[in-house]
Design an enzyme around this catalytic site. Structure first.
Site, PDB file in Angstrom:
ATOM      1  N   GLY A   1       0.861  -0.918   0.336  1.00  0.00           N
ATOM      2  CA  GLY A   1      -0.099  -0.149  -0.050  1.00  0.00           C
ATOM      3  C   GLY A   1       0.520   1.253  -0.139  1.00  0.00           C
ATOM      4  O   GLY A   1       0.477   2.518  -1.010  1.00  0.00           O
TER       5      GLY A   1
ATOM      6  N   GLY B   1       8.633  -6.886   3.786  1.00  0.00           N
ATOM      7  CA  GLY B   1       8.118  -7.205   5.411  1.00  0.00           C
ATOM      8  C   GLY B   1       6.506  -7.333   5.403  1.00  0.00           C
ATOM      9  O   GLY B   1       5.730  -6.683   5.038  1.00  0.00           O
TER      10      GLY B   1
ATOM     11  N   SER C   1       3.273  -6.519   7.334  1.00  0.00           N
ATOM     12  CA  SER C   1       3.362  -4.582   7.640  1.00  0.00           C
ATOM     13  C   SER C   1       1.803  -4.705   8.655  1.00  0.00           C
ATOM     14  O   SER C   1       1.682  -3.625   8.968  1.00  0.00           O
ATOM     15  CB  SER C   1       2.744  -4.637   6.427  1.00  0.00           C
ATOM     16  OG  SER C   1       1.468  -4.671   5.516  1.00  0.00           O
TER      17      SER C   1
ATOM     18  N   SER D   1       7.377   1.153  12.765  1.00  0.00           N
ATOM     19  CA  SER D   1       6.563   1.636  12.981  1.00  0.00           C
ATOM     20  C   SER D   1       5.721   2.177  14.822  1.00  0.00           C
ATOM     21  O   SER D   1       6.705   1.664  15.071  1.00  0.00           O
ATOM     22  CB  SER D   1       5.267   0.209  13.263  1.00  0.00           C
ATOM     23  OG  SER D   1       3.790   0.048  13.687  1.00  0.00           O
ATOM     24  N   ASN D   2       4.755   2.602  14.329  1.00  0.00           N
ATOM     25  CA  ASN D   2       4.415   3.158  16.084  1.00  0.00           C
ATOM     26  C   ASN D   2       4.431   1.805  17.212  1.00  0.00           C
ATOM     27  O   ASN D   2       4.230   1.951  17.866  1.00  0.00           O
ATOM     28  CB  ASN D   2       3.195   3.927  16.080  1.00  0.00           C
ATOM     29  CG  ASN D   2       1.479   2.963  15.763  1.00  0.00           C
ATOM     30  OD1 ASN D   2       1.473   1.993  16.127  1.00  0.00           O
ATOM     31  ND2 ASN D   2       1.481   2.879  14.278  1.00  0.00           N
TER      32      ASN D   2
ATOM     33  N   TYR E   1       5.257  -8.607  15.335  1.00  0.00           N
ATOM     34  CA  TYR E   1       5.224  -7.475  14.372  1.00  0.00           C
ATOM     35  C   TYR E   1       6.093  -6.297  15.050  1.00  0.00           C
ATOM     36  O   TYR E   1       6.997  -5.809  14.051  1.00  0.00           O
ATOM     37  CB  TYR E   1       3.708  -6.926  13.669  1.00  0.00           C
ATOM     38  CG  TYR E   1       3.796  -5.667  12.471  1.00  0.00           C
ATOM     39  CD1 TYR E   1       4.749  -5.473  11.281  1.00  0.00           C
ATOM     40  CD2 TYR E   1       3.193  -4.490  13.226  1.00  0.00           C
ATOM     41  CE1 TYR E   1       4.750  -4.726  11.324  1.00  0.00           C
ATOM     42  CE2 TYR E   1       2.993  -3.062  12.138  1.00  0.00           C
ATOM     43  CZ  TYR E   1       3.678  -3.545  10.993  1.00  0.00           C
ATOM     44  OH  TYR E   1       4.123  -2.328  10.518  1.00  0.00           O
TER      45      TYR E   1
ATOM     46  N   LYS F   1       9.929  -4.729  14.254  1.00  0.00           N
ATOM     47  CA  LYS F   1      10.264  -3.167  13.893  1.00  0.00           C
ATOM     48  C   LYS F   1      11.093  -2.459  14.919  1.00  0.00           C
ATOM     49  O   LYS F   1      12.267  -2.530  14.332  1.00  0.00           O
ATOM     50  CB  LYS F   1       9.219  -2.727  13.717  1.00  0.00           C
ATOM     51  CG  LYS F   1       8.507  -2.798  12.916  1.00  0.00           C
ATOM     52  CD  LYS F   1       8.727  -2.842  11.112  1.00  0.00           C
ATOM     53  CE  LYS F   1       8.296  -2.871   9.935  1.00  0.00           C
ATOM     54  NZ  LYS F   1       8.333  -2.635   8.718  1.00  0.00           N
TER      55      LYS F   1
ATOM     56  N   ARG G   1      -8.274   7.251  17.007  1.00  0.00           N
ATOM     57  CA  ARG G   1      -6.892   6.519  17.268  1.00  0.00           C
ATOM     58  C   ARG G   1      -5.435   7.071  16.262  1.00  0.00           C
ATOM     59  O   ARG G   1      -4.768   7.693  16.490  1.00  0.00           O
ATOM     60  CB  ARG G   1      -6.259   5.169  17.212  1.00  0.00           C
ATOM     61  CG  ARG G   1      -5.542   4.636  17.716  1.00  0.00           C
ATOM     62  CD  ARG G   1      -5.453   3.551  17.574  1.00  0.00           C
ATOM     63  NE  ARG G   1      -4.167   2.644  17.655  1.00  0.00           N
ATOM     64  CZ  ARG G   1      -3.662   2.277  16.228  1.00  0.00           C
ATOM     65  NH1 ARG G   1      -4.575   2.489  15.258  1.00  0.00           N
ATOM     66  NH2 ARG G   1      -1.788   2.505  15.941  1.00  0.00           N
TER      67      ARG G   1
HETATM   68  C1  15L Z   1       1.165  -0.486  11.170  1.00  0.00           C
HETATM   69  O1  15L Z   1       2.458  -0.287  11.455  1.00  0.00           O
HETATM   70  C2  15L Z   1       0.830  -1.106   9.768  1.00  0.00           C
HETATM   71  O2  15L Z   1       1.155  -1.026   8.807  1.00  0.00           O
HETATM   72  C3  15L Z   1      -1.113  -0.079   9.218  1.00  0.00           C
HETATM   73  O3  15L Z   1      -1.163  -1.452   8.826  1.00  0.00           O
HETATM   74  C4  15L Z   1      -1.916   0.277  10.321  1.00  0.00           C
HETATM   75  O4  15L Z   1      -2.303  -1.052  10.954  1.00  0.00           O
HETATM   76  C5  15L Z   1      -0.899   0.618  11.533  1.00  0.00           C
HETATM   77  O5  15L Z   1       0.349   0.579  11.695  1.00  0.00           O
HETATM   78  C6  15L Z   1      -1.571   1.712  12.853  1.00  0.00           C
HETATM   79  O6  15L Z   1      -0.990   1.459  13.904  1.00  0.00           O
HETATM   80  O7  15L Z   1      -3.184   1.951  12.442  1.00  0.00           O
END
Ligand code: 15L
Length: 270
Positions: free
Chosen positions: A12, A71, A73, A109-110, A134, A138, A172
């Protein structure tokens, strides 16, 4: 910086960046495990399974910078996270070292910080509190980036991407949203900033409800243009469609925290 590889080009974010980065670098080489449909004349594609070092080396050879989006996600079983995000991330950094790549921008990622409570404001110097396998993968990628930067002199920017969409889709996401243009800005800082060695930043737009202290990004010159508050009504409408989830609502990672959760949430997180 003229030759750049983007992994995960079929995903995406990759698909969107493919358009937004057109013409920015002389050569934007695209890679993914799945073949890309509709390649333009000026696009170059190299298929690579991240779990196979030889394939990753073929994709990396000759580039100066890498945007590593490849990878898994979202949260998945370990049997999927391990080859793609652990072995795959190691292969990517190792291939970068072997081929003299100067910069790697790592899509973190968050969810590295998902188990922080929403009332807290966290910077990039706080301990990691991953909310998923996941998120753990990261955090591993961020540690790998530091190792390759400190040991071998690779320039590395880890971007803890919040939620990459045109507008925040629920409450969120009002706190963690990043617009496509703002992510491009951060990626370009990672590839082009003259003094970058190793940095971790939050991939977030100008969000009034942010939970993060993004001072590191601002120090590097990041000036986000997207404003989550401009989309509040849409986010509220999206939120109204969601079922209540008290555990998810307690922590930054939302449903990544409540999935598979066992026990008393009051005694968990940071
Ligand atoms: C991510 O890291 C994901 O790749 C994405 O699909 C969403 O889930 C995003 O976090 C999120 O926290 O909204």
């Amino acid at each position: 910086m003229e030759k750049v590889l983007m992994t995960g080009a079929a995903g995406g974010i990759g698909g969107r960046l493919r358009t937004l980065l057109k013409g920015v670098y002389r050569e934007l080489r695209l890679s993914d495990v799945t073949t890309l449909a509709g390649l333009a004349k000026d696009e170059q594609f190299v298929a690579a399974d991240l779990a196979d070092l030889a394939q990753v080396e073929r994709a990396v050879a000759g580039v100066e910078g890498i945007i590593h989006l490849g990878g898994v996600s979202i949260e998945k079983p370990w049997s999927m996270i391990h080859p793609a995000n652990i072995v795959g991330c190691y292969n990517l950094f190792e291939a970068a070292r072997r081929h003299g790549v100067r910069r790697v921008v790592f899509a973190s990622s968050n969810h590295v910080m998902g188990f922080y409570r929403r009332r807290r404001r966290v910077g990039t110097d706080a301990l990691v509190r991953p909310d998923s396998r996941y998120g753990v993968s990261k955090a591993f990628g961020e540690a790998l980036g530091a190792f390759y930067a400190d040991k071998y002199g690779l320039g590395v920017l880890c971007i803890r991407i919040g939620n990459f969409t045109d507008k925040p889709v629920d409450m969120r996401r009002m706190s963690i949203w990043i617009s496509p243009d703002d992510l491009v800005q951060l990626i370009r800082i990672g590839l082009e900033h003259p003094d970058l060695r190793y940095e971790v930043v939050y991939g977030a737009s100008d969000n009034a409800r942010s939970w993060w202290d993004n001072a590191a990004a601002f120090r590097l010159g990041y000036r986000p243009k997207g404003r989550a508050e401009d989309h509040l009504a849409d986010a509220q409408a999206g939120q109204a469609k969601l079922a209540p989830n008290p555990i998810a609502d307690m922590f930054e990672g939302g449903p990544f925290c409540s999935d598979e959760f066992v026990g008393d949430p009051e005694t968990r997180g940071a």
